[in-house]
Design an enzyme around this catalytic site. Structure first.
Site, PDB file in Angstrom:
ATOM      1  N   ARG A 177       0.808  -1.229   0.000  1.00  0.00           N
ATOM      2  CA  ARG A 177       0.000   0.000   0.000  1.00  0.00           C
ATOM      3  C   ARG A 177       0.837   1.274   0.000  1.00  0.00           C
ATOM      4  NH1 ARG A 177      -3.044  -4.118   2.302  1.00  0.00           N
ATOM      5  NH2 ARG A 177      -0.925  -4.744   2.756  1.00  0.00           N
ATOM      6  N   THR A 178       1.790   1.345   0.926  1.00  0.00           N
ATOM      7  CA  THR A 178       2.474   2.621   1.152  1.00  0.00           C
ATOM      8  C   THR A 178       3.320   3.005  -0.064  1.00  0.00           C
ATOM      9  OG1 THR A 178       2.545   1.968   3.463  1.00  0.00           O
ATOM     10  CG2 THR A 178       3.815   3.911   2.853  1.00  0.00           C
ATOM     11  N   LYS A 183      24.967  -6.383  -1.017  1.00  0.00           N
ATOM     12  CA  LYS A 183      26.432  -6.615  -1.035  1.00  0.00           C
ATOM     13  C   LYS A 183      27.104  -5.943   0.160  1.00  0.00           C
ATOM     14  CE  LYS A 183      26.189  -6.123  -6.033  1.00  0.00           C
ATOM     15  NZ  LYS A 183      26.468  -5.151  -7.090  1.00  0.00           N
ATOM     16  N   ARG A 233      11.113   3.769   4.008  1.00  0.00           N
ATOM     17  CA  ARG A 233      10.680   2.697   4.922  1.00  0.00           C
ATOM     18  C   ARG A 233      11.909   1.882   5.305  1.00  0.00           C
ATOM     19  NH1 ARG A 233       5.585  -1.278   4.623  1.00  0.00           N
ATOM     20  NH2 ARG A 233       4.649   0.686   5.266  1.00  0.00           N
ATOM     21  N   HIS A 279       4.598   5.540  11.752  1.00  0.00           N
ATOM     22  CA  HIS A 279       4.116   5.377  10.375  1.00  0.00           C
ATOM     23  C   HIS A 279       3.090   6.498  10.185  1.00  0.00           C
ATOM     24  CE1 HIS A 279       2.996   3.808   6.615  1.00  0.00           C
ATOM     25  NE2 HIS A 279       2.674   2.563   6.912  1.00  0.00           N
TER      26      HIS A 279
HETATM   27  N1   CP Z   1      -0.303  -0.357   6.061  1.00  0.00           N
HETATM   28  C1   CP Z   1       0.881  -0.544   5.438  1.00  0.00           C
HETATM   29  O1   CP Z   1       1.894   0.097   5.762  1.00  0.00           O
HETATM   30  O2   CP Z   1       0.840  -1.453   4.416  1.00  0.00           O
HETATM   31  P1   CP Z   1       2.083  -1.840   3.481  1.00  0.00           P
HETATM   32  O3   CP Z   1       3.079  -2.545   4.353  1.00  0.00           O
HETATM   33  O4   CP Z   1       1.498  -2.712   2.400  1.00  0.00           O
HETATM   34  O5   CP Z   1       2.661  -0.567   2.936  1.00  0.00           O
END
Ligand code: CP
Length: 313
Positions: free
Chosen positions: A63-64, A91, A113, A141
Site C-alpha cells: 500500500r504505502t 552486497k 521505509r 508510520h
Molecule cells: N499499512 C501498510 O503500511 O501497508 P504496506 O506494508 O502494504 O505498505
C-alpha cells in the site's frame, strides 16, 4: 488549498512531534481537494513538476509504496524507485553510502521505509533533503495514521469527541504509536487493547490514550475499531500462547462490534491475517472501511507531499 497556518512549517514528516494540530488539520483538509483531483478524468496536477522524489524502501510494502509513487506521479514529479532487496545493500553497502549515492541524482525528497527505528531521520541527516517516514521499525508510520484519521473524519464529519479503539499487537506496532500520537492532537480519544505482553504500559502516559486488556471494555463507546496485524513472527518471542487463543479473545468480529457505538466502523491498516485479528465477516462487512482507507491513502499522501514540498508560509 487551506490557508497557511502560523507555526513553523516542519521540513520532514518523521513523526508528529513538531506538527501542530492546525497543520495536521490542513493536511486532512487538503486531502479533500486531492480526492476531487482523483475523481477527474485526467487525474493529474502540475504541483510537483520539476521535482524528483525517491521512494527508498528497505522493507517490503504494498500500500504505502504504490500509493506514494502514484501520488507523486499524479502531481507530475519524477519518481525514482529504490528497493533495497534488488540493490547493492545486499552486497553490504551501508545506509549512509546508499543515500549519498542516490542524492547525487538530484533527489529533492525521500520517502523512506526501514526496519530500524530512526532510519528516516538518518536519511534526512545523510541527504539534507526533506524526508517522509513511510514506516521505521516500531516507531512511527505517520501517513498511515493520517489516512486512518481522515477515514474516521470522513465518516463522522469530525474527530472531536470520537473514540478509536485499537486492538492487537500494540507493542510492535508503529501504526498504533502514530495513531496514539496523532488522534488526541485532533480531539479524539484512543483506547489501546491487547494481551498484557503486547501492551506496553508507557503508552498510557500519552495524552488522550488509555490501555486495557479487556476487548469489550476497549470497544465500548468506540466510533471506530481498528484491528492490528498480529505479527506472526512474534509467536517465537513468548508473547502469546497460540494464535487461536489470541483470536478467541481479541479478534475483531461482529460479536465484539455489538459493544461499540451503533454506527461504528471497522479499520485495518493491512496486510490482514483474516480470521486471526479480524474475522472475514468484519473485514468485508458493511462496517468495514478498509478499502476506503486504501483509497484515502493516495489522497493523504498527495496532500503530505504538497504540504512539505510546495506550500509556502
Ligand atoms: N499499512 C501498510 O503500511 O501497508 P504496506 O506494508 O502494504 O505498505
Amino acid at each position: 488549498m487551506t490557508a497557511a497556518t502560523k507555526t513553523a512549517r516542519p521540513r520532514n514528516l518523521l513523526d508528529f512531534q513538531e506538527w501542530s494540530p492546525e497543520r495536521l488539520t490542513a493536511i486532512l483538509d487538503n486531502a479533500d481537494t486531492m480526492l476531487q483531483v482523483l475523481d477527474r478524468p485526467v487525474k493529474k496536477v502540475p504541483a510537483l513538476q520539476g521535482l524528483t522524489i525517491c521512494t527508498a524502501f528497505f522493507e517490503n510494502s504494498t500500500r504505502t509504496r504504490t500509493s506514494f509513487e502514484l501520488a507523486a506521479r499524479r502531481m507530475s514529479a519524477d519518481v525514482m524507485t529504490f528497493a533495497a532487496g534488488a540493490s547493492s545493500v545486499s552486497k553490504g553497502e551501508s545506509l549512509r553510502d546508499t543515500i549519498e549515492v542516490l542524492t547525487q541524482y538530484k533527489v529533492d525528497a525521500y520517502i523512506v521505509r526501514h526496519h530500524a527505528s530512526g532510519a528516516a531521520h538518518l536519511v534526512h541527516q545523510y541527504s539534507g533533503k526533506p524526508v517522509i517516514n513511510a514506516g521505521d521499525g516500531r516507531r512511527a508510520h505517520p501517513t498511515q495514521a493520517l489516512l486512518d484519521a481522515y477515514t474516521v473524519r470522513q465518516e463522522f464529519g469530525s474527530l472531536e469527541g470520537k473514540t478509536v479503539a485499537i486492538l492487537g499487537d500494540v507493542r510492535h506496532s508503529r501504526v498504533a504509536r502514530s495513531n496514539a500520537e496523532l488522534l488526541p492532537k485532533l480531539g479524539a480519544k484512543v483506547v489501546l487493547c491487547g494481551p498484557a505482553t503486547l501492551l506496553p504500559a508507557d503508552l498510557a502516559a500519552l495524552p488522550g490514550v488509555t490501555l486495557t486488556t479487556d476487548p469489550v471494555e476497549a470497544v465500548r463507546g468506540a466510533h471506530a475499531v481498528m484491528a492490528l496485524r498480529l505479527q506472526k513472527e512474534r509467536m517465537t518471542g513468548g508473547y502469546l500462547g497460540s494464535l487461536q487463543e489470541y483470536a478467541d479473545t481479541y479478534q475483531v468480529d461482529e460479536a465484539l462490534m455489538q459493544h461499540a457505538e451503533s454506527g461504528a466502523i471497522v479499520l485495518h491498516p493491512g496486510p490482514m491475517n483474516r480470521d486471526v485479528e479480524i474475522s472475514t465477516d468484519a473485514a468485508d462487512g458493511p462496517r468495514s472501511r478498509i478499502l476506503k482507507q486504501v483509497e484515502n491513502g493516495q489522497a493523504i499522501r498527495m496532500s503530505v507531499l504538497y504540504h512539505l514540498l510546495v506550500g509556502r508560509d
